[in-house]
Design an enzyme around this catalytic site. Structure first.
Site, mmCIF file in Angstrom:
data_model
loop_
_atom_site.group_PDB
_atom_site.id
_atom_site.type_symbol
_atom_site.label_atom_id
_atom_site.label_comp_id
_atom_site.label_asym_id
_atom_site.label_seq_id
_atom_site.Cartn_x
_atom_site.Cartn_y
_atom_site.Cartn_z
ATOM 1 N N CYS A 50 -6.036 2.906 -1.602
ATOM 2 C CA CYS A 50 -6.203 2.021 -0.444
ATOM 3 C C CYS A 50 -6.598 0.624 -0.908
ATOM 4 O O CYS A 50 -7.511 0.456 -1.715
ATOM 5 C CB CYS A 50 -7.276 2.598 0.476
ATOM 6 S SG CYS A 50 -7.714 1.542 1.860
ATOM 7 N N CYS B 140 -0.821 6.981 6.496
ATOM 8 C CA CYS B 140 -2.236 6.818 6.827
ATOM 9 C C CYS B 140 -2.377 6.065 8.149
ATOM 10 O O CYS B 140 -1.619 5.137 8.431
ATOM 11 C CB CYS B 140 -2.926 6.063 5.691
ATOM 12 S SG CYS B 140 -4.543 5.400 6.109
ATOM 13 N N TYR C 196 -26.572 -7.161 24.507
ATOM 14 C CA TYR C 196 -25.853 -6.123 23.754
ATOM 15 C C TYR C 196 -26.023 -6.423 22.265
ATOM 16 O O TYR C 196 -25.070 -6.465 21.498
ATOM 17 C CB TYR C 196 -24.366 -6.088 24.122
ATOM 18 C CG TYR C 196 -24.093 -5.978 25.607
ATOM 19 C CD1 TYR C 196 -24.072 -4.745 26.252
ATOM 20 C CD2 TYR C 196 -23.856 -7.119 26.378
ATOM 21 C CE1 TYR C 196 -23.823 -4.645 27.617
ATOM 22 C CE2 TYR C 196 -23.606 -7.026 27.742
ATOM 23 C CZ TYR C 196 -23.590 -5.793 28.348
ATOM 24 O OH TYR C 196 -23.343 -5.694 29.699
ATOM 25 N N CYS D 18 -14.606 -8.026 20.593
ATOM 26 C CA CYS D 18 -13.637 -7.367 19.714
ATOM 27 C C CYS D 18 -12.437 -6.862 20.509
ATOM 28 O O CYS D 18 -11.569 -6.191 19.957
ATOM 29 C CB CYS D 18 -14.299 -6.200 18.970
ATOM 30 S SG CYS D 18 -14.955 -4.920 20.076
ATOM 31 N N ASP E 145 -22.334 -10.007 23.317
ATOM 32 C CA ASP E 145 -21.446 -9.333 22.365
ATOM 33 C C ASP E 145 -21.330 -7.883 22.823
ATOM 34 O O ASP E 145 -21.885 -6.972 22.215
ATOM 35 C CB ASP E 145 -22.034 -9.419 20.949
ATOM 36 C CG ASP E 145 -21.108 -8.844 19.891
ATOM 37 O OD1 ASP E 145 -19.967 -8.470 20.239
ATOM 38 O OD2 ASP E 145 -21.522 -8.763 18.720
ATOM 39 N N CYS F 109 -4.115 1.368 8.796
ATOM 40 C CA CYS F 109 -3.555 0.019 8.977
ATOM 41 C C CYS F 109 -2.295 0.064 9.831
ATOM 42 O O CYS F 109 -1.575 1.059 9.845
ATOM 43 C CB CYS F 109 -3.219 -0.613 7.627
ATOM 44 S SG CYS F 109 -4.649 -0.960 6.580
ATOM 45 N N CYS G 61 0.840 -1.207 0.000
ATOM 46 C CA CYS G 61 0.000 0.000 0.000
ATOM 47 C C CYS G 61 0.873 1.255 0.000
ATOM 48 O O CYS G 61 1.709 1.425 0.897
ATOM 49 C CB CYS G 61 -0.911 0.008 1.224
ATOM 50 S SG CYS G 61 -1.917 1.516 1.347
ATOM 51 N N GLU H 129 -30.782 -4.366 23.950
ATOM 52 C CA GLU H 129 -29.820 -3.367 23.465
ATOM 53 C C GLU H 129 -30.221 -1.995 23.992
ATOM 54 O O GLU H 129 -31.405 -1.657 24.034
ATOM 55 C CB GLU H 129 -29.793 -3.365 21.936
ATOM 56 C CG GLU H 129 -29.120 -2.186 21.281
ATOM 57 C CD GLU H 129 -27.646 -2.057 21.650
ATOM 58 O OE1 GLU H 129 -27.219 -0.917 21.901
ATOM 59 O OE2 GLU H 129 -26.937 -3.081 21.698
#
Length: 450
Positions: free
Chosen positions: A159, A77, A314, A407, A380, A80, A71, A335
């Site tokens: 990108c 940037c 969630y 995550c 989650d 990433c 890239c 939620e």
């Protein structure tokens, strides 16, 4: 280590936020942009809670794992972190980070199912928010923020983690803005017109949605830009062009007024044979193919649920609950965000699911109001993890299985420890690479009552 001192360290490991970690005087030093195996000169800065952080002054010795980034924007940037590592090494780093955090919390005697590759390594993102601004030389730009900078923008027209249609929309919009001499928004003075370009694509369904975000400081008709989009040779089907008005000073896309310039204000995506209506502002996983791998893993961990009641906590826009509903007796989703619950109900109806109920409210409060008892609980949570009160309530329901989707490897490991302390055993953990070339990793864990 004193603030401002320049020290030489070898990067010996990576942490869950993508920092390289070296050791100086026996103490860890977190290095932004450091890569496993590098030897670097680092200027020391004091981090939070007294932990030392630093920035690279010079790379003395390249990492044996380092490759040439494909890239042209990488390094400048901020999108990433791992473009200069082979994909196999990216996966190994993420796997090692997860296992180390689990070991730190004393999580053992479970089956680790490894890390699953993203089905697409490049061009995988189905949503991008591009910012209008200026680059570090003061020239107009449309793209992503420069690494570590709030005001500078990098023109990311090459990108490689986005679909080619996104790049085409970016170039068309940027050239149009220059031709019409439309003022770009300045975050320092809060003056200007063009703020963001948001592009969404239904990767599985091939629909494209473009949203131009401006202030109200100017009146402009985008009819000719809409025609440019409509006549563009997109590989996707353009289903809508939107104009969002946003005068808020915060650096976020906030909808104060929405106009549909062409078509409709949503697209339809398909996951695991189910349809999902995604508006311009709906939360949806940004890697559709990777999302299918997460939800398939949840189904696999849940097993036969034909006679089971599932709580989806969630639940956001209800994606997991909707994926589970065709197989389950009943699904109840909770939620906090009312707009997300509205979308969840809409998507359940879109798929003809009458056994999925979605409730708006705080998870820790709503759990105490529900009379039904779940057989399986799927959580989650946000990056911060499960609310302690909600965790206590989940355990009090005594579900036979808890499936934890996360995550954030750190809060994931911490919360698994809390569940273990309350009588659950971690049976399986699987990592899924949703975001190649970044440090992010998704996790799915299975816990069963001991």
């Amino acid at each position: 280590m004193a603030k401002g001192e320049i020290v030489t360290v070898k990067i010996e490991e990576m942490d869950f936020k993508g920092y390289g970690v070296g050791y100086c005087e026996g103490k860890p030093l977190k290095v932004r942009g450091g890569i496993l195996g590098q030897r670097v000169a680092v200027r020391v800065k004091k981090g939070k809670k007294g932990r030392a952080e630093g920035e690279i002054v010079e790379v003395i010795e390249r990492s044996p794992f380092e490759v040439e980034s494909p890239c042209p924007h990488f390094g400048e940037c901020g999108g990433c972190t791992y473009q200069n590592l082979s994909y196999e090494n990216q996966l190994k780093i993420k796997k090692d980070v997860v296992l180390k955090l689990l070991e730190k919390e004393g999580i053992k005697d479970f089956e680790f199912l490894g890390i699953e590759r993203s089905p697409k390594v490049y061009g995988y993102r189905n949503k991008m928010e591009y910012t209008f601004g200026t680059d570090r030389e003061g020239k107009k730009a449309l793209g992503l923020h420069r690494k570590g900078k709030f005001y500078d923008v990098v023109m990311t027209d090459k990108c490689n983690i986005v679909d080619e249609d996104f790049t085409k929309a970016l170039s068309l919009t940027f050239n149009y803005a220059l031709e019409k001499n439309l003022p770009f928004y300045d975050k320092k003075t809060h003056e200007g017109y063009l703020r963001y370009l948001v592009v969404r694509k239904a990767s599985k369904n091939g629909e494209l949605l473009i949203n131009i975000v401006t202030t109200t400081q100017l009146k402009h008709k985008f009819d000719d830009l809409v025609e440019l989009y409509r006549s563009a040779n997109f590989s996707s089907t353009l289903v809508g062009v939107l104009h969002t008005y946003n005068d808020s000073w915060s650096d976020a896309v906030i909808c104060e007024k929405l106009e549909v310039l062409y078509g409709r204000d949503y697209l339809i995506e398909e996951l695991l044979g189910l349809k999902f209506k995604i508006s311009a502002f709906s939360f949806f996983q940004t890697n559709s193919y990777g999302a299918e791998r997460i939800y398939s893993t949840v189904r696999e961990f849940a097993g036969d649920v034909s006679n089971k009641t599932i709580f989806d906590l969630y639940c956001g826009t209800g994606t997991i609950g909707i994926v589970m509903a065709p197989l389950a007796r009943k699904v109840i989703g909770i939620e906090l965000v009312e707009e997300a619950v509205f979308s969840a109900k809409e998507n359940a109806a879109l798929n003809g699911l009458e056994n999925a109920v979605f409730i708006a409210g705080d998870v820790s409060k709503k759990l105490r109001e529900i009379k039904e008892k779940p057989d399986i609980v799927v959580v989650d949570p946000p990056r911060s993890g499960v609310n302690p009160k909600a965790l206590e309530d989940i355990v009090n329901f005594e579900p036979e299985k808890i499936i934890y989707v996360s995550c954030n490897p750190e809060s994931f490991a911490r919360d698994l420890r809390l569940f273990v302390d309350k009588g659950y055993a971690v049976k399986k953990v699987k990592a899924i690479d949703m975001f190649p070339h970044t440090y992010h990793v998704e996790l799915v864990g299975l816990l069963e009552k001991s």
